[in-house]
Scaffold this active site. Sequence first.
Site, PDB file in Angstrom:
ATOM      1  N   GLU A  45       0.872  -1.167   0.000  1.00 57.20           N
ATOM      2  CA  GLU A  45       0.000   0.000   0.000  1.00 57.20           C
ATOM      3  C   GLU A  45       0.914   1.223   0.000  1.00 57.20           C
ATOM      4  O   GLU A  45       1.818   1.316   0.838  1.00 57.20           O
ATOM      5  CB  GLU A  45      -0.872  -0.013   1.265  1.00 57.20           C
ATOM      6  CG  GLU A  45      -1.905   1.077   1.228  1.00 57.20           C
ATOM      7  CD  GLU A  45      -2.733   1.171   2.503  1.00 57.20           C
ATOM      8  OE1 GLU A  45      -2.723   0.235   3.317  1.00 57.20           O
ATOM      9  OE2 GLU A  45      -3.381   2.218   2.664  1.00 57.20           O
ATOM     10  N   ARG A 271       5.315 -13.151   9.223  1.00 57.14           N
ATOM     11  CA  ARG A 271       6.037 -11.929   8.887  1.00 57.14           C
ATOM     12  C   ARG A 271       7.369 -11.890   9.606  1.00 57.14           C
ATOM     13  O   ARG A 271       7.588 -12.578  10.589  1.00 57.14           O
ATOM     14  CB  ARG A 271       5.207 -10.690   9.202  1.00 57.14           C
ATOM     15  CG  ARG A 271       4.830 -10.505  10.644  1.00 57.14           C
ATOM     16  CD  ARG A 271       4.222  -9.112  10.874  1.00 57.14           C
ATOM     17  NE  ARG A 271       3.161  -8.772   9.937  1.00 57.14           N
ATOM     18  CZ  ARG A 271       3.133  -7.635   9.235  1.00 57.14           C
ATOM     19  NH1 ARG A 271       4.080  -6.731   9.367  1.00 57.14           N
ATOM     20  NH2 ARG A 271       2.147  -7.375   8.419  1.00 57.14           N
ATOM     21  N   LYS A 281       4.436   0.617   9.853  1.00 61.06           N
ATOM     22  CA  LYS A 281       4.542   1.859   9.078  1.00 61.06           C
ATOM     23  C   LYS A 281       4.055   3.042   9.891  1.00 61.06           C
ATOM     24  O   LYS A 281       4.547   4.146   9.739  1.00 61.06           O
ATOM     25  CB  LYS A 281       3.705   1.749   7.802  1.00 61.06           C
ATOM     26  CG  LYS A 281       4.392   0.970   6.701  1.00 61.06           C
ATOM     27  CD  LYS A 281       3.668   1.226   5.387  1.00 61.06           C
ATOM     28  CE  LYS A 281       3.545  -0.048   4.595  1.00 61.06           C
ATOM     29  NZ  LYS A 281       2.543   0.035   3.546  1.00 61.06           N
TER      30      LYS A 281
HETATM   31  P1  ATP Z   1       0.173  -1.641   6.937  1.00 61.40           P
HETATM   32  O1  ATP Z   1      -0.872  -2.660   6.552  1.00 61.40           O
HETATM   33  O2  ATP Z   1       0.348  -1.402   8.396  1.00 61.40           O
HETATM   34  O3  ATP Z   1       0.136  -0.401   6.137  1.00 61.40           O
HETATM   35  P2  ATP Z   1       2.003  -3.521   5.886  1.00 61.40           P
HETATM   36  O4  ATP Z   1       3.347  -3.671   6.462  1.00 61.40           O
HETATM   37  O5  ATP Z   1       1.065  -4.643   5.900  1.00 61.40           O
HETATM   38  O6  ATP Z   1       1.524  -2.266   6.598  1.00 61.40           O
HETATM   39  P3  ATP Z   1       1.681  -3.372   3.049  1.00 61.40           P
HETATM   40  O7  ATP Z   1       2.071  -2.266   2.161  1.00 61.40           O
HETATM   41  O8  ATP Z   1       0.255  -3.766   3.075  1.00 61.40           O
HETATM   42  O9  ATP Z   1       2.162  -2.961   4.455  1.00 61.40           O
HETATM   43  O10 ATP Z   1       2.589  -4.628   2.763  1.00 61.40           O
HETATM   44  C1  ATP Z   1       2.865  -5.128   1.483  1.00 61.40           C
HETATM   45  C2  ATP Z   1       3.210  -6.566   1.558  1.00 61.40           C
HETATM   46  O11 ATP Z   1       4.348  -6.770   2.387  1.00 61.40           O
HETATM   47  C3  ATP Z   1       2.090  -7.379   2.164  1.00 61.40           C
HETATM   48  O12 ATP Z   1       1.909  -8.544   1.377  1.00 61.40           O
HETATM   49  C4  ATP Z   1       2.576  -7.726   3.523  1.00 61.40           C
HETATM   50  O13 ATP Z   1       2.061  -8.952   3.940  1.00 61.40           O
HETATM   51  C5  ATP Z   1       4.084  -7.764   3.347  1.00 61.40           C
HETATM   52  N1  ATP Z   1       4.756  -7.441   4.591  1.00 61.40           N
HETATM   53  C6  ATP Z   1       4.614  -6.322   5.329  1.00 61.40           C
HETATM   54  N2  ATP Z   1       5.354  -6.383   6.448  1.00 61.40           N
HETATM   55  C7  ATP Z   1       5.989  -7.577   6.424  1.00 61.40           C
HETATM   56  C8  ATP Z   1       6.908  -8.235   7.301  1.00 61.40           C
HETATM   57  N3  ATP Z   1       7.293  -7.675   8.438  1.00 61.40           N
HETATM   58  N4  ATP Z   1       7.349  -9.450   6.944  1.00 61.40           N
HETATM   59  C9  ATP Z   1       6.959 -10.015   5.796  1.00 61.40           C
HETATM   60  N5  ATP Z   1       6.114  -9.459   4.929  1.00 61.40           N
HETATM   61  C10 ATP Z   1       5.624  -8.247   5.230  1.00 61.40           C
END
Ligand code: ATP
Length: 574
Positions: A45, A271, A281
């Site tokens: 995102e 994760r 974030k």
């Molecule tokens: P938020 O939902 O809080 O904005 P997010 O870290 O989930 O943050 P996204 O931009 O939705 O951010 O993440 C993009 C992709 O990265 C998603 O598929 C998510 O599952 C993966 N991702 C995010 N953080 C991690 C992590 N710590 N380890 C592995 N994959 C991650």
Amino acid sequence: MKENNEAKNQTGETNTPTHFIQNIITEDVAQGNNNGNVVTRFPPEPNGYLHIGHAKSICLNFGLARDFKGKCHLRLDDTNPCKENVEYIGSIKEDVAWLGFNWGDNCFFASDYFEQLYSFAIELIKKGKAYVCDLSAEEIREYRGTLTEPGKESPCRSRSSEENIELFQKMRAGEYANGEKTLRAKIDMTSGNLNMRDPVLYRILKVLHHRTGDKWCIYPMYDFTHCLSDSLEGITHSICTLEFEDHRPLYDWVLDNLETSCHPRQIEFARLNLTNTVMSKRKLLQLVDEKIVSGWDDPVMPTISGLRRRGYTPASIRNFCDRIGVAKRDSTVDMALLDFHIREDLNRSARRVMAVLRPLKLVIDNYPDAQSEELDAINNPEDPSMGTRQVPFSKTLYIEQEDFMEDAPKKYFRLTPGREVRLRYAYFVTCNSVVKDDTTGEITEIHCSYDPETRGGTAPDGRKVKSTIHWVSASHARDVEIRLYAHLLLDQETETKKDFKELINPAHLEVLQGCKAEPALVEAAPGDRFQFERQGYFCADTKDHTPESPVFNRIVTLRDTWKKIQNKNQKKSK
Ligand code: ATP
Ligand code: MG
């Protein structure tokens, strides 16, 4: 750009052990599912910069596409215009490319599907599977029930399809205020899975979208958008983190209840969590907004841009991601493992030079005043093809303050009055006396004599010294600024502490000015990496470094704490 090539060359390597997702895909391919094709996606995102956790997901998704000769799409999941902006889109693309991955023509935006998603919503309404609801967000929450109590049906649930279509069209036309109405799936208010209790599919948000402008004032929710975007793009395996496991029934429900040509398989993995840092974030944004760090790319940040600026290589991050593997259960990885991988990479590739972080003047009394000479130094003992260079030597040098002690304890083998040590690549010197500041008593100079017979660092009579220290010639030295980074957080209890800011290490950055480096560093360009002998790996800062005022970030020290941790664990398990 050099870096990208370096990265690409190495992404071909696939010598990591297989994990459960590879096994699932191997089986799918063997059974001819999806005609044997593999299409994955990385769906960030654009509401912040990518971090090392995202790197895990990037390496996983692009890595699978590479291993199975498939494709990996970059999809910007831009359905929440309140928090998103174009700066983030640019940074995401830059970071994925820098890590060495290539999405080719396959960069997509969820917002490109808004019209199609709207049609899908109409289709659900027509089938009696979605309805417009008048409950407020708070009421929806109240009606939802809890894990132990079933939810209550919304009074709007029995509206006719015709009425729902009309109301939904009016929502789109902007006839209602934010929050006045939602579109909800009609599933089951008694489901054991809260996500299935008539989840909201659309909400009204009268805000400009960075790509669609004012075209829309209703925006689809993640659970509705994601599965359909996957399906529209022909994704075969939709890989996400564990918190989406409970959303999988909804993912499947949406696709099962609509005429779609492709039903991707959602697979969840754990994760990445890292010690001594934050990865949410929201928290990273808070650090930036409150100026606790200098920006998203502050070298102390776990963001990809921060790691890049600090000096980590794409290969070190990829190797780290391969090494931590992919599992179903959450765990926390020690930051020391990331440092292990950058050391491993730079040990072979970085040029070694001498720089003195905290200078102390050393005068060689028996060295001719006007003389200077060039000594041969090896650029990298791990790789003879990197050659040698000349280092200037003269009567007055700088050494590290900590390499001298006036009253040394027994086990201190470096310079102390009466002791002989080796100056790296140069001569043996013996300390004869010290000069102190009259008022403070601080040592300002040390005086030595050298043995001209020991040029190059060996004595013809075979005598040995217990230590070798680095140095730079005072008149040839360059002044440099050095930034030393420590962990962002003092410990790991981020989730239990209410305010994670209480855990921020106040000493996460120490700036040293007036450090002295050998002249070879004049050539350093922003982003160049070196080993400063005995001090660690350093990278010329990509923002602040200039030939006139050089600035280096320390990436890591030379001490390998990861090996120590491993040894300790091995001992424990014996
Ligand atoms: P938020 O939902 O809080 O904005 P997010 O870290 O989930 O943050 P996204 O931009 O939705 O951010 O993440 C993009 C992709 O990265 C998603 O598929 C998510 O599952 C993966 N991702 C995010 N953080 C991690 C992590 N710590 N380890 C592995 N994959 C991650
Ligand atoms: Mg997310």
